[in-house]
Design a protein around this motif. Structure first.
Motif, PDB file in Angstrom:
ATOM      1  N   THR A 164      82.681 103.200  52.869  1.00 38.12           N
ATOM      2  CA  THR A 164      82.878 101.775  53.162  1.00 38.12           C
ATOM      3  C   THR A 164      81.639 101.171  53.797  1.00 38.12           C
ATOM      4  N   VAL A 165      80.599 101.022  52.994  1.00 38.97           N
ATOM      5  CA  VAL A 165      79.339 100.465  53.475  1.00 38.97           C
ATOM      6  C   VAL A 165      79.105  99.101  52.832  1.00 38.97           C
ATOM      7  N   ILE A 166      78.221  98.325  53.445  1.00 37.01           N
ATOM      8  CA  ILE A 166      77.776  97.073  52.857  1.00 37.01           C
ATOM      9  C   ILE A 166      76.298  96.896  53.218  1.00 37.01           C
ATOM     10  N   PRO A 167      75.426  96.689  52.221  1.00 34.63           N
ATOM     11  CA  PRO A 167      74.013  96.449  52.524  1.00 34.63           C
ATOM     12  C   PRO A 167      73.850  95.227  53.424  1.00 34.63           C
ATOM     13  N   VAL A 168      72.888  95.285  54.323  1.00 34.79           N
ATOM     14  CA  VAL A 168      72.761  94.244  55.345  1.00 34.79           C
ATOM     15  C   VAL A 168      72.527  92.867  54.733  1.00 34.79           C
ATOM     16  N   ASP A 169      71.798  92.769  53.632  1.00 35.89           N
ATOM     17  CA  ASP A 169      71.543  91.446  53.048  1.00 35.89           C
ATOM     18  C   ASP A 169      72.815  90.847  52.444  1.00 35.89           C
ATOM     19  N   LYS A 170      73.705  91.693  51.925  1.00 38.88           N
ATOM     20  CA  LYS A 170      74.981  91.176  51.428  1.00 38.88           C
ATOM     21  C   LYS A 170      75.836  90.657  52.583  1.00 38.88           C
ATOM     22  N   ALA A 171      75.827  91.390  53.702  1.00 42.80           N
ATOM     23  CA  ALA A 171      76.602  90.960  54.869  1.00 42.80           C
ATOM     24  C   ALA A 171      76.058  89.660  55.451  1.00 42.80           C
ATOM     25  N   ILE A 172      74.735  89.541  55.527  1.00 47.25           N
ATOM     26  CA  ILE A 172      74.126  88.325  56.074  1.00 47.25           C
ATOM     27  C   ILE A 172      74.396  87.128  55.171  1.00 47.25           C
ATOM     28  N   ASN A 173      74.283  87.320  53.868  1.00 48.07           N
ATOM     29  CA  ASN A 173      74.623  86.234  52.947  1.00 48.07           C
ATOM     30  C   ASN A 173      76.076  85.808  53.130  1.00 48.07           C
ATOM     31  N   GLY A 174      76.959  86.776  53.357  1.00 50.21           N
ATOM     32  CA  GLY A 174      78.360  86.453  53.613  1.00 50.21           C
ATOM     33  C   GLY A 174      78.537  85.648  54.886  1.00 50.21           C
ATOM     34  N   MET A 175      77.798  85.993  55.938  1.00 53.77           N
ATOM     35  CA  MET A 175      77.878  85.243  57.189  1.00 53.77           C
ATOM     36  C   MET A 175      77.396  83.805  57.009  1.00 53.77           C
ATOM     37  N   ILE A 176      76.298  83.637  56.272  1.00 53.59           N
ATOM     38  CA  ILE A 176      75.781  82.284  56.027  1.00 53.59           C
ATOM     39  C   ILE A 176      76.779  81.478  55.204  1.00 53.59           C
ATOM     40  N   LEU A 177      77.404  82.134  54.220  1.00 58.13           N
ATOM     41  CA  LEU A 177      78.454  81.479  53.430  1.00 58.13           C
ATOM     42  C   LEU A 177      79.617  81.046  54.306  1.00 58.13           C
ATOM     43  N   CYS A 178      80.017  81.909  55.226  1.00 57.94           N
ATOM     44  CA  CYS A 178      81.141  81.587  56.118  1.00 57.94           C
ATOM     45  C   CYS A 178      80.795  80.397  57.005  1.00 57.94           C
ATOM     46  N   GLY A 179      79.572  80.356  57.522  1.00 57.15           N
ATOM     47  CA  GLY A 179      79.155  79.214  58.322  1.00 57.15           C
ATOM     48  C   GLY A 179      79.145  77.928  57.524  1.00 57.15           C
ATOM     49  N   TYR A 180      78.705  78.030  56.281  1.00 60.07           N
ATOM     50  CA  TYR A 180      78.669  76.865  55.385  1.00 60.07           C
ATOM     51  C   TYR A 180      80.077  76.346  55.095  1.00 60.07           C
ATOM     52  N   GLN A 181      80.979  77.245  54.687  1.00 62.33           N
ATOM     53  CA  GLN A 181      82.336  76.827  54.346  1.00 62.33           C
ATOM     54  C   GLN A 181      83.080  76.299  55.569  1.00 62.33           C
ATOM     55  N   ARG A 182      82.933  76.992  56.700  1.00 64.72           N
ATOM     56  CA  ARG A 182      83.635  76.559  57.913  1.00 64.72           C
ATOM     57  C   ARG A 182      83.104  75.221  58.393  1.00 64.72           C
ATOM     58  N   GLY A 183      81.798  75.058  58.352  1.00 64.11           N
ATOM     59  CA  GLY A 183      81.205  73.802  58.788  1.00 64.11           C
ATOM     60  C   GLY A 183      81.541  72.650  57.871  1.00 64.11           C
TER      61      GLY A 183
END
Length: 564
Positions: A316-335
């Motif tokens: 159950t791993v996730i490459p760091v760039d995929k996780a960071i892109n997900g965080m930026i997406l979450c900030g975008y959608q939430r905002g």
């Protein structure tokens, strides 16, 4: 000392997160969407344009990748404030200069060096009252910041309860209190972990109550001494594997309780095991030796030869760039939701997103380790204590047997000879640390985890073509062999400081260790065979005598019993 008011409201375990989405079957609207997708315009970059962002934990592994990605892909943002504490007498401004010397910023500084003018360092500390901020800095952040990424955390698995609660729980409370003062806040992205609810068979993208009231635990940590906390910690964990997972469960519950009345636009992201970058900022870039990275280094050095693991379970791993892109997406959608529907009560609920890869798209632990072993033979390390080998063990007692005979006995043997030659022994100490790390890690490698990621997939599916490329979170086309190969090269380069120029020498070392390993095995087998052969006659005679005496005793006892 922070005094927290105890809030008694319970967070229902069935709390669900609702978002408002608009669908249409109008062909004209579909044409407009298609036109936007083909226009080369990034909706996410447009949203972040002109925004002021606060990032805690920017000096950490994920924090650095987040800063680099925002500066490179959202270069029209207004400013990034990084909360950085003074370290060893070095002021934050000096730390900023050192910070951007990291190799991941090299390409960015070559193409756009002026972008650093948008980065502002704020002197602060999550462990200090009011985050260690001055009154002027608090006022500045309160009036300017629109998006917050809270990445600061203590991520060690072997810490006692007090430092974990102070950093991960109380630190989160202080950030929420600061966020409450931000008049233009659109999104607060809190980084948690997928392993915050290890007692749950399935982790859904929703709120879960913590084992105890987080505000009560804060008061306990403030008032109890270390001995009392250590004694009560196992009961508080309630089956959770360590204080890190426990503190993250408390943090999530604290956010939900705090937000009952405050209604901040919060989204909690839960990445799984974050590993090296797959593409950005550099393929294979990694920092720190926690988790799988430390295991890989130990195996490559030849000091780890056994691991308790179920090879069939998904890694159950996730490459760091995929996780960071997900965080930026979450900030975008939430905002976007909070800024367009600020009057709706539903938009102020705490949202959740599990930043995880579906099990079907992942390699199993067995496949990952065998692939890593193959590439370690192609790209070995310049220094190793023994030839890399060993295997994973399904059975714990099989693993324990191998640890005793292939970890500790060689360690004691080598340390003994180091003492004989007047050198300082070290290998037994290393093996003890390795054993501690393996015990912490095996909890995660012997369970079949089920992390639901429907929301994470939904966020990705709504992107236009430009954003799909800029903020890619998909792994369906990932070549895991290439990824693991880059991971190993990145570990050699960025952690151990071994460039590709050292590979010819490293291969010579590996060949020598291979020969030494086989010579040792042959010698051990030969000595064992010689010992058994030379003592075979004596062993047979003693066995024969023992059997004869046993039979005589049995015969005599039988006769005595018959006559009586």
């Amino acid at each position: 000392m922070l005094r927290a008011k105890v809030i008694d409201e319970q967070i229902p375990s069935t709390t669900t997160i609702t978002t408002t989405t608009t669908t249409t079957s109008n062909p004209c609207n579909m044409e407009i969407l298609k036109s936007d997708a083909d226009s080369g315009v990034s909706e996410i970059a447009n949203y972040y344009a002109g925004k002021t962002i606060l990032i805690t934990g920017a000096t950490g592994f994920m924090g650095k990748v987040l800063v680099e990605k925002l500066l490179r892909s959202c270069s029209d943002l207004e400013a990034i404030y990084m909360l950085i504490r003074s370290k060893k007498g070095v002021e934050p401004s000096v730390r900023k200069e050192q910070y951007f010397k990291c190799v991941i910023f090299s390409k960015l500084l070559e193409t756009n060096p002026e972008i650093l003018q948008k980065v502002r360092v704020v002197k602060g500390d999550v462990l200090e009252p009011n985050l260690g901020l001055s009154t002027n800095d608090i006022n500045t952040l309160a009036s300017k910041v629109q998006i917050v990424f809270h990445c600061a955390a203590n991520v060690r698995f072997d810490q006692p309860l007090r430092p974990m609660v102070n950093m991960n729980v109380v630190g989160t409370l202080k950030l929420l209190q600061l966020a409450e003062k931000m008049c233009n806040l659109e999104a607060l992205v809190h980084v948690s972990t997928s392993y915050c609810q290890c007692n749950e068979r399935v982790l859904e993208e929703r709120a879960y109550p913590a084992p105890q009231n987080p505000f009560t635990i804060i008061e306990m940590v403030e008032t109890m001494d270390d001995a009392a906390l250590a004694e009560i910690t196992p009961k508080l964990l309630n089956g959770l594997p360590n204080t890190y997972a426990y503190s993250k469960a408390l943090s999530e519950d604290l956010i939900c309780r705090y937000n009952i009345n405050k209604k901040l636009p919060v989204i909690i992201t839960r990445p799984s095991i974050v590993t090296a970058a797959i593409h950005e900022p550099l393929p294979g870039w990694i920092e720190g030796v926690n988790g799988p990275t430390g295991l890989m280094i130990g195996a490559a050095r030849g000091v780890i030869r056994s691991m308790h693991c179920n090879p069939d379970y998904a890694s159950t791993v996730i490459p760091v760039d995929k996780a960071i892109n997900g965080m930026i997406l979450c900030g975008y959608q939430r905002g976007k939701i909070s800024s367009s529907s600020s009057s709706s009560s539903n938009t102020k609920n705490v949202e959740f997103c599990n930043l995880c890869i579906s099990s079907k798209a992942l390699m199993s632990w067995g496949e990952s380790i065998e692939t890593g072993r193959r590439f370690f033979y192609e790209t070995p390390l310049s220094f190793a204590l023994w030839y890399p080998g060993g295997s994973i063990k399904r059975n714990y007692y099989h693993h324990l047997f191998c640890v005793i005979f292939f970890h500790y006995l060689p360690a004691y043997f080598i340390d003994f000879w180091l003492l004989i030659f007047g050198r300082k022994p070290f290998l037994v100490h290393v093996q003890r640390k390795i054993s501690t790390g393996l015990k912490l890690l095996q909890y995660y490698t012997t369970k079949d985890w089920d992390f639901r990621n429907e929301r994470f997939q939904e966020l990705s599916s709504k992107l236009n073509e430009t954003d799909e490329q800029l903020f890619d979170t998909s792994v369906s086309q990932v070549n895991w062999d290439i990824y693991i190969s880059n991971y190993i090269r990145g570990m050699r380069t960025y952690i151990l400081g071994e460039s590709d120029d050292t590979l010819p020498y490293a291969k010579i070392v590996l060949r020598r260790l291979y020969i030494l390993d086989w010579v040792s095995k042959i010698l051990l087998f030969t000595l064992t065979f010689w010992f058994l052969w030379t003592h075979l006659d004596g062993f047979v005679e003693k066995s024969d005598a023992f059997i004869r005496s046993s039979l005589c005793i049995i015969y005599n006892e039988h006769n005595t019993t018959v006559h009586t």
